[in-house]
Scaffold this motif. Structure first.
Motif, PDB file in Angstrom:
ATOM      1  N   TYR A  68       0.796  -1.239   0.000  1.00 40.19           N
ATOM      2  CA  TYR A  68       0.000   0.000   0.000  1.00 40.19           C
ATOM      3  C   TYR A  68       0.829   1.291   0.000  1.00 40.19           C
ATOM      4  O   TYR A  68       0.730   2.079  -0.947  1.00 40.19           O
ATOM      5  CB  TYR A  68      -0.964  -0.015   1.186  1.00 40.19           C
ATOM      6  N   LEU A  72       1.732   4.329  -3.311  1.00 39.85           N
ATOM      7  CA  LEU A  72       1.256   5.706  -3.179  1.00 39.85           C
ATOM      8  C   LEU A  72       2.407   6.698  -3.272  1.00 39.85           C
ATOM      9  O   LEU A  72       2.258   7.788  -3.841  1.00 39.85           O
ATOM     10  CB  LEU A  72       0.511   5.875  -1.847  1.00 39.85           C
ATOM     11  N   LEU A  84      -3.630  12.521  -3.313  1.00 36.28           N
ATOM     12  CA  LEU A  84      -4.510  11.414  -2.938  1.00 36.28           C
ATOM     13  C   LEU A  84      -5.354  11.721  -1.705  1.00 36.28           C
ATOM     14  O   LEU A  84      -6.109  10.855  -1.254  1.00 36.28           O
ATOM     15  CB  LEU A  84      -3.677  10.147  -2.690  1.00 36.28           C
ATOM     16  N   HIS A  88      -5.798   8.990   2.757  1.00 32.75           N
ATOM     17  CA  HIS A  88      -4.763   8.100   2.225  1.00 32.75           C
ATOM     18  C   HIS A  88      -3.395   8.450   2.796  1.00 32.75           C
ATOM     19  O   HIS A  88      -2.559   7.569   3.007  1.00 32.75           O
ATOM     20  CB  HIS A  88      -4.728   8.170   0.701  1.00 32.75           C
ATOM     21  N   CYS A  89      -3.168   9.726   3.039  1.00 29.25           N
ATOM     22  CA  CYS A  89      -1.889  10.150   3.621  1.00 29.25           C
ATOM     23  C   CYS A  89      -1.735   9.573   5.023  1.00 29.25           C
ATOM     24  O   CYS A  89      -0.668   9.047   5.369  1.00 29.25           O
ATOM     25  CB  CYS A  89      -1.822  11.673   3.663  1.00 29.25           C
ATOM     26  N   SER A  92      -1.293   5.749   4.791  1.00 28.87           N
ATOM     27  CA  SER A  92       0.041   5.435   4.277  1.00 28.87           C
ATOM     28  C   SER A  92       1.101   5.629   5.352  1.00 28.87           C
ATOM     29  O   SER A  92       1.951   4.753   5.578  1.00 28.87           O
ATOM     30  CB  SER A  92       0.341   6.323   3.068  1.00 28.87           C
TER      31      SER A  92
END
Length: 339
Positions: A68, A72, A84, A88-89, A92
């Protein structure tokens, strides 16, 4: 980080291309290598032991980032910035931290396992029964989650345009950064160093024949397995030490240190740390004969498209050996099958 993210600093195009190349190689080798590790342990009876439960757990920790966060980061490199979104940050950054802390905690678990196996072998079977070993691995992941969760509350998971990544920000809180470096790196490294120093002392005693009588003889394959895991530890320490020392320096005096850290050093330290996630499986293949043989069997099975989900030939051979050989006595002739 909730709005649009600033692009990466102005750099020659080759910098982004190089970072993308390093990350692509890391992801491919990470995925293939660590899947080979997990399959090897599951297929080969010789590899299914208490010690390798931690090896599988370490492989899972390495796989997390390849599945994952790293894709990214690659997307961020290609777009020259993070596009994104906030969620998502955070995910991640959380998974990168989970992988890193899970790796060092599993390496610590491996070192303690090797220490007990070699230096306290008479107690090993009781300490590392299958049930106990599974409990230790579960404990490692519980501690890993507990260690990474505070990042969600102190706001330390942020996008850094220099490395195209959402990751731990060293400058958010000096006290928190110092605690992270100590408890998530320096303290585990100290435990692992102690374990391996004790093992090396015993190895030297065995070689010089001054080993205490209450320790069983150290077998050659035990020594090779120990060397394999020792190399894994050394590579982890080498790859992650620069970033941790930078973080410690930043935490102690951020106003003075941050402007003095060359960008190339900061970026290199991060991508060297990222690259570590693909090294362990390679080390097993180079230094451990059982892993190397099982890698070859799995690859050949995939290439020939048969027998992939069948048991390892080692397991089949062991099973055949355990079968009684049928004896047919007729006219004084004896036919022994599977000799």
């Amino acid at each position: 980080m909730r709005g649009g993210e600033p692009p990466a600093p102005a750099r020659p195009p080759w910098v982004a291309h190089t970072l993308a190349g390093v990350l692509i190689v890391t992801v491919v080798v990470d995925l293939l290598g660590n899947l080979l590790v997990i399959l090897s342990v599951s297929r080969n009876k010789k590899l299914r032991n208490a010690g390798n439960i931690f090896v599988v757990s370490l492989a899972i920790a390495d796989l997390v980032v390849a599945i994952y966060p790293f894709p990214l980061v690659l997307t961020s490199i290609f777009h020259n910035g993070w596009n994104l979104g906030y969620i998502h940050c955070q995910i991640s950054g959380f998974l990168i931290g989970l992988s890193v802390i899970g790796s060092i905690f599993n390496i610590t678990g491996i070192a303690l396992n090797r220490y007990c196996y070699i230096c306290h072998s008479l107690k090993y079977d009781k300490l590392y029964s299958d049930k106990n070993s599974l409990c230790y691995v579960i404990l490692i992941w519980v501690l890993t989650f507990a260690a990474i969760v505070p990042n969600l509350f102190v706001g330390s998971l942020q996008y850094d345009a220099r490395i195209y990544s959402c990751t731990f920000s060293q400058s958010v809180s000096s006290a928190y950064t110092i605690a992270v470096v100590f408890f998530h790196f320096m303290f585990p490294i100290a435990i692992v160093t102690f374990c391996y120093l004790r093992i090396w002392i015993l190895v030297i005693q065995v070689r010089r024949r001054v080993k205490p009588d209450n320790n069983p003889k150290l077998k050659p394959h035990d020594f090779r397995n120990f060397v394999t895991m020792f190399v894994v530890f050394v590579l982890f320490a080498v790859c992650w030490a620069p970033l941790n020392f930078i973080g410690l320096a930043v935490a102690v005096n951020p106003e003075t240190v941050i402007p003095r850290i060359p960008e190339w050093l900061f970026v290199s330290s991060y991508y060297m740390a990222y690259f570590n996630s693909c090294l362990n499986a390679v080390i097993y293949g180079l230094l451990n004969q059982n892993f190397r043989r099982e890698y070859k069997r799995i690859i050949l099975s995939i290439c020939t498209a048969k027998g992939f989900f069948q048991e390892s030939s080692n397991d089949a051979a062991e099973r055949n050996k355990s079968k009684p050989s049928p004896l047919v006595t007729n006219n004084n002739l004896v036919n022994v099958d599977s000799v």
